[in-house]
Design a protein around this motif. Structure first.
Motif, short mmCIF file in Angstrom:
data_model
loop_
_atom_site.label_atom_id
_atom_site.label_comp_id
_atom_site.label_asym_id
_atom_site.label_seq_id
_atom_site.Cartn_x
_atom_site.Cartn_y
_atom_site.Cartn_z
N LYS A 99 15.45 -3.30 0.77
CA LYS A 99 16.26 -3.42 1.71
C LYS A 99 17.69 -2.96 1.65
CE LYS A 99 13.30 -5.90 4.46
NZ LYS A 99 12.84 -5.28 5.63
N SER A 100 18.05 -2.54 0.43
CA SER A 100 19.36 -1.75 0.16
C SER A 100 19.41 -0.32 0.61
CB SER A 100 19.64 -2.08 -1.13
OG SER A 100 18.79 -1.58 -2.01
N ARG A 101 18.06 0.35 0.65
CA ARG A 101 17.91 1.77 0.72
C ARG A 101 17.52 2.15 2.04
NH1 ARG A 101 14.92 3.28 -4.76
NH2 ARG A 101 16.65 2.38 -6.40
N PRO A 102 18.25 3.14 2.67
CA PRO A 102 18.16 3.54 4.13
C PRO A 102 16.84 3.84 4.40
CG PRO A 102 20.12 4.72 3.11
CD PRO A 102 19.42 3.89 2.07
N GLU A 103 15.94 4.72 3.34
CA GLU A 103 14.83 5.00 3.85
C GLU A 103 13.68 3.95 3.99
OE1 GLU A 103 15.31 5.55 -0.76
OE2 GLU A 103 16.33 5.67 1.15
N THR A 104 13.95 2.82 3.11
CA THR A 104 12.93 1.73 3.18
C THR A 104 13.34 0.53 3.78
OG1 THR A 104 13.67 0.99 1.15
CG2 THR A 104 11.82 2.67 1.22
N GLN A 105 14.84 0.33 4.19
CA GLN A 105 15.06 -0.93 4.60
C GLN A 105 14.70 -1.63 5.80
OE1 GLN A 105 19.28 -0.06 4.98
NE2 GLN A 105 19.23 1.05 6.81
N ARG A 106 13.99 -0.68 6.71
CA ARG A 106 13.46 -1.05 7.85
C ARG A 106 11.76 -1.52 7.92
NH1 ARG A 106 15.46 2.68 12.87
NH2 ARG A 106 14.80 0.62 13.95
N ILE A 107 11.30 -1.11 6.65
CA ILE A 107 9.96 -1.87 6.54
C ILE A 107 9.98 -3.19 6.56
CG2 ILE A 107 8.22 -1.35 4.99
CD1 ILE A 107 9.08 1.39 4.00
N PRO A 108 9.15 -3.76 7.13
CA PRO A 108 9.06 -5.30 7.16
C PRO A 108 8.22 -5.75 5.96
CG PRO A 108 7.48 -4.47 8.86
CD PRO A 108 8.53 -3.28 8.36
N ILE A 109 8.72 -6.89 5.37
CA ILE A 109 8.17 -7.62 4.17
C ILE A 109 7.64 -8.86 4.59
CG2 ILE A 109 8.56 -8.17 1.72
CD1 ILE A 109 10.63 -6.11 1.64
N LEU A 110 6.48 -9.03 4.35
CA LEU A 110 6.04 -10.58 4.12
C LEU A 110 5.64 -11.02 2.74
CD1 LEU A 110 3.04 -11.71 6.48
CD2 LEU A 110 3.07 -12.55 4.24
N VAL A 111 6.50 -12.10 2.69
CA VAL A 111 6.35 -12.75 1.19
C VAL A 111 5.01 -13.49 1.19
CG1 VAL A 111 7.16 -14.09 -0.53
CG2 VAL A 111 8.81 -12.21 0.33
N LEU A 112 4.09 -13.45 0.10
CA LEU A 112 3.03 -14.12 0.05
C LEU A 112 3.16 -14.82 -1.46
CD1 LEU A 112 0.34 -15.17 1.36
CD2 LEU A 112 -0.84 -13.25 0.17
N THR A 113 3.32 -15.99 -1.81
CA THR A 113 3.77 -16.65 -3.08
C THR A 113 3.16 -17.84 -3.23
OG1 THR A 113 5.30 -16.77 -4.59
CG2 THR A 113 6.14 -17.12 -2.39
N ALA A 114 3.17 -18.48 -4.58
CA ALA A 114 2.97 -19.87 -4.86
C ALA A 114 4.31 -20.66 -4.70
CB ALA A 114 2.26 -19.89 -6.13
N LYS A 115 5.43 -19.70 -4.88
CA LYS A 115 6.81 -20.63 -4.67
C LYS A 115 6.83 -21.12 -3.42
CE LYS A 115 8.73 -17.63 -8.54
NZ LYS A 115 9.85 -16.87 -8.84
N ALA A 116 6.79 -22.36 -3.34
CA ALA A 116 7.01 -23.14 -2.20
C ALA A 116 8.36 -24.00 -2.07
CB ALA A 116 5.72 -24.19 -1.99
N GLU A 117 9.28 -23.87 -3.13
CA GLU A 117 10.45 -24.45 -2.80
C GLU A 117 11.36 -23.89 -1.67
OE1 GLU A 117 11.49 -27.32 -4.14
OE2 GLU A 117 9.45 -27.27 -5.59
N VAL A 118 11.97 -24.87 -0.90
CA VAL A 118 12.88 -24.44 -0.01
C VAL A 118 13.81 -23.36 -0.16
CG1 VAL A 118 14.63 -24.90 1.77
CG2 VAL A 118 12.72 -26.48 1.47
N ILE A 119 14.37 -23.24 -1.61
CA ILE A 119 15.47 -22.39 -2.03
C ILE A 119 14.71 -21.00 -2.17
CG2 ILE A 119 15.14 -23.12 -4.33
CD1 ILE A 119 18.39 -21.73 -2.88
N ASP A 120 13.40 -21.03 -2.44
CA ASP A 120 12.79 -19.77 -2.93
C ASP A 120 12.69 -18.99 -1.48
OD1 ASP A 120 12.52 -19.82 -5.77
OD2 ASP A 120 10.98 -21.40 -5.18
N ARG A 121 12.13 -19.96 -0.31
CA ARG A 121 12.05 -19.23 0.67
C ARG A 121 13.23 -18.52 1.28
NH1 ARG A 121 8.11 -21.09 4.11
NH2 ARG A 121 7.55 -22.77 2.94
#
Length: 256
Positions: A99-121
């Protein structure tokens, strides 16, 4: 996996094909391309089987963070599905880098993780992730969320430069200038400002901002929006007054 040997698996019509990273043409023309960065082969195979039911879609995967960064930069997929607990480079670092690089910052990311805490989200969304799904998960839900993200890309508006008052925004260049002075924004702050400016004069409820800016389609703690707006106003200086709070509802960017 042998040291120095990196391989990638690509699925099409339910069939898996393994390629070394010197393969350049991984993605067929005119098909949507999803890259899964996940080190659990069972999860990858499960997702691949369900994505195989979607027309005009190609899925590829890598099993560690460094390889994931390499492939995103080389192939520029339409969507990245990202685990957070990855070897070599953690998922949050991948999100921040992309997300910090112009060539990739507009590629959407779906996070899939076992971390379920609100702070992680919240942390993942603040770094620019477009959606967040916790394990265990429904593969059908992941497919539907991925398709929703890709549909939003197809109808995305707000790519044109705009100037309102002292603020000038240029989405293709990811730049913001206020009264002639460049202003540095995070990826989420930029998306938020761009969304509001291209809908100036309209009141945008917090729930819609969660969907359109963060890519989140159900209720989470909306205070994260208020925090981002406060930070954005501070960076914009006096021009921050153009972002108006509509008490109990949302925000509006005031027109000229």
């Amino acid at each position: 996996m042998d040291s120095g040997v990196r391989r990638q698996t690509q699925w099409k019509n339910g069939q898996s094909l393994t390629h070394s990273f010197d393969v350049v043409d991984l993605w067929p023309d005119r098909e949507k391309r999803i890259l899964i960065i996940e080190d659990d082969p069972d999860i990858v195979n499960l997702l691949a089987l369900h994505f195989a039911k979607v027309d005009r879609l190609t899925v590829a995967s890598v099993a560690d963070g460094r390889s994931g960064l390499e492939q995103v930069r080389e192939q520029l997929p339409d969507l990245v599905i990202l685990d957070l607990a990855l070897p070599e480079v953690p998922g949050l670092d991948i999100c921040r880098i992309l997300k910090s690089r112009p060539e990739t910052q507009r590629i959407p990311i779906l996070v899939l993780t076992a971390k379920a805490e609100v702070i992680d989200r919240i942390l993942a969304l603040e770094l620019g992730a477009d959606d967040y799904v916790t394990k265990p998960f429904s593969p059908r839900e992941v497919v539907l969320r991925s398709k929703a993200i890709l549909r939003r890309l197809n109808r995305e508006v707000g790519d044109e430069p705009a100037t309102i008052g002292e603020i000038a925004i240029d989405p293709p260049r990811h730049s913001v200038v206020v009264s002639g002075r460049p202003v540095t924004l995070t990826a989420v702050e930029f998306k938020l400002l761009n969304f509001l400016m291209h809908r100036s004069g309209r009141v945008e409820p917090r729930e819609r901002l969660l969907t359109e800016v963060w890519g989140y389609d159900h209720k989470v703690e909306t205070r994260t929006i208020d925090t981002h707006v406060q930070r954005l106003r501070k960076k914009l200086g006096r021009a921050g007054r153009l972002i108006e709070t509509i008490r109990g509802f949302g925000y509006r960017f005031q027109g000229d």
